[in-house]
Design an enzyme around this catalytic site. Sequence first.
Site, PDB file in Angstrom:
ATOM      1  N   ASP A   1       0.834  -1.218  -0.139  1.00  0.00           N
ATOM      2  CA  ASP A   1       0.072   0.143   0.015  1.00  0.00           C
ATOM      3  C   ASP A   1       0.807   1.311   0.089  1.00  0.00           C
ATOM      4  O   ASP A   1       0.451   2.265   0.859  1.00  0.00           O
ATOM      5  CB  ASP A   1      -1.125  -0.041   1.234  1.00  0.00           C
ATOM      6  CG  ASP A   1      -2.141   1.145   1.101  1.00  0.00           C
ATOM      7  OD1 ASP A   1      -2.374   1.410  -0.154  1.00  0.00           O
ATOM      8  OD2 ASP A   1      -2.733   1.536   1.938  1.00  0.00           O
TER       9      ASP A   1
ATOM     10  N   ASP B   1       2.755   2.610   7.709  1.00  0.00           N
ATOM     11  CA  ASP B   1       1.637   2.031   7.644  1.00  0.00           C
ATOM     12  C   ASP B   1       1.628   0.652   6.588  1.00  0.00           C
ATOM     13  O   ASP B   1       1.301   0.653   5.668  1.00  0.00           O
ATOM     14  CB  ASP B   1       0.594   2.683   6.964  1.00  0.00           C
ATOM     15  CG  ASP B   1      -0.756   2.371   7.176  1.00  0.00           C
ATOM     16  OD1 ASP B   1      -1.038   1.446   7.630  1.00  0.00           O
ATOM     17  OD2 ASP B   1      -1.641   3.244   6.928  1.00  0.00           O
TER      18      ASP B   1
END
Length: 556
Positions: free
Chosen positions: A142, A161
């Site tokens: 991502d 993240d």
Amino acid sequence: MGTEGENVRVIAGRYRLEERIGRGGMGVVWRAADQLLGRQVAVKELVLDASLSAEEARLQRERTLREARAVAQLRHPHIIVVHDVVEHDERPYIVMELIDGGSLAERIGTNGPVDAREAARIGIALLGALRRAHGAGVLHRDLKPANVLMEAGTDRVVLTDFGIAQVAGATTLTESGSFVGSPEYTAPERMSGDRTGPASDLWSLGALLCAALSGESPFRRDSLGGILHAVVVDEIRPPAQAQPILPVVRGLLERDPDRRLDAAEAERLLREFLETGRTPRVPVPYTPTERDVPRRAVPPPPLPPVREVPEAATPPATDVPRNAKQSARGVLVAAALVAAMAGAGVSAAALLMHDGGSGGNTPASSGPPHMSVSAGPSHPSSQGPSPAPTVTVTRSPASVSASASAADHKAPSGYRQVRDPDGFTLAVPDGFTRSPQGERIFYLSPGQTFRIGIKMADPEPGGPIGVMRAADADGPSTNPGYHDGQVTETSHGGNPAALWEFSWNGYTAAEGPRHTYDLCWEQGGRMYDVWVSAPVGKIREAKEYFDVAVDTFVPA
């Protein structure tokens, strides 16, 4: 679930959640105080799928914690430091270092796009982070501007993240069969449901660099369906701002993961750009074998290698030879695009690209193994070929005399003799379609894999050899990754001619490395240019098409 009210809680008996500082699809990020060590930290509260059964939820929590701990083992200056992974009230939390500074997405939103040098610096940092993660068997999955932090005061680039990261051999973190990630930055192989690996993160980096330089991903569209189509099928158009590092961007945005630029090479090229200030050159990923490279046409009339007309120096465009005296202008050609999407998966037909012929005043073409060809690259145009009527070509003698008639040059088997509306005849392969582009005429194979170009113009000072040498000199600026250019003075039908042959990287990462044959000659007070462009792996076919085109070409 908290111990100190709705907004202030202490989890795992140690971390006091004080202020929500972010929210994403995978959960909420809090500014928190580590009461044991007396320091500020960031705590990510992961949200689990509420539709799962108790047992499924338990298994998902265990998997999430296990994979988060694997990510916590990563140590790199550009990867967020994970201090702890805990479970509280049956919900997983990841405790990380607190970075004082916003994300790259926030920086772009506030201050606008960055310049090429800053994009290269960011890219180098992220490549180092990805190489470390991939070396440990961890995929990020991502990578996007919102997941890249820029530390205030130091400008340290930090990849964060790993919420949907995947550890090699494990089930995707927090994945329950649905698509996870940000479509605009997701590699086509993931969109199509194919097996993914480190190369998928590198595609995301290519899209991220485009966003950093221009303000948005090149795959941004008004709908999810549009985004999926753009990623899997549409022509890839890097922004103009990416020109200084275009070889890197194109290499990363290669739809075929096996041909995608790898992390080490991408980092080397970006460092080269920072050190020299010049656009780096990417070595052609495919190395032709001796039998593939038609040096001096194979058959009889050994014509020296022909170089394809230089194409527009702008991003994604059709192969169109450019006038050596003109500045390279962007060439864009619409390609037939087909995509089918079913449910969460997407499958797409191959992207069709375009080739251009000679630029300026001479048309370029390619023909069978030993024929002379007109030079096209020296006179580029700002437009590329587009689909047109189908045509077939016939093969004929290696040379065409100025007084020869079309009847003297019959189309060989598999070709059809075409009388073009612009006043010339030639043989083109069955199934090729006509596509006029300004003063150039193209005949394109299905999918535009092969592109035959023709151009007719007034003679220029220096004649064919002067025109082609000028085009060769401009090759690096008109054809991305231009290399191995060779211009040879020859004759065609007793007329002065020049043969130009060269290789280049193609206008987009999707179409890949290409090779061009181009013959330019003067005849009856006019200059003609005929050329053929094709993938480097299909040189033998291209040479035959080129020779046939040149042998059968007869002006009005």
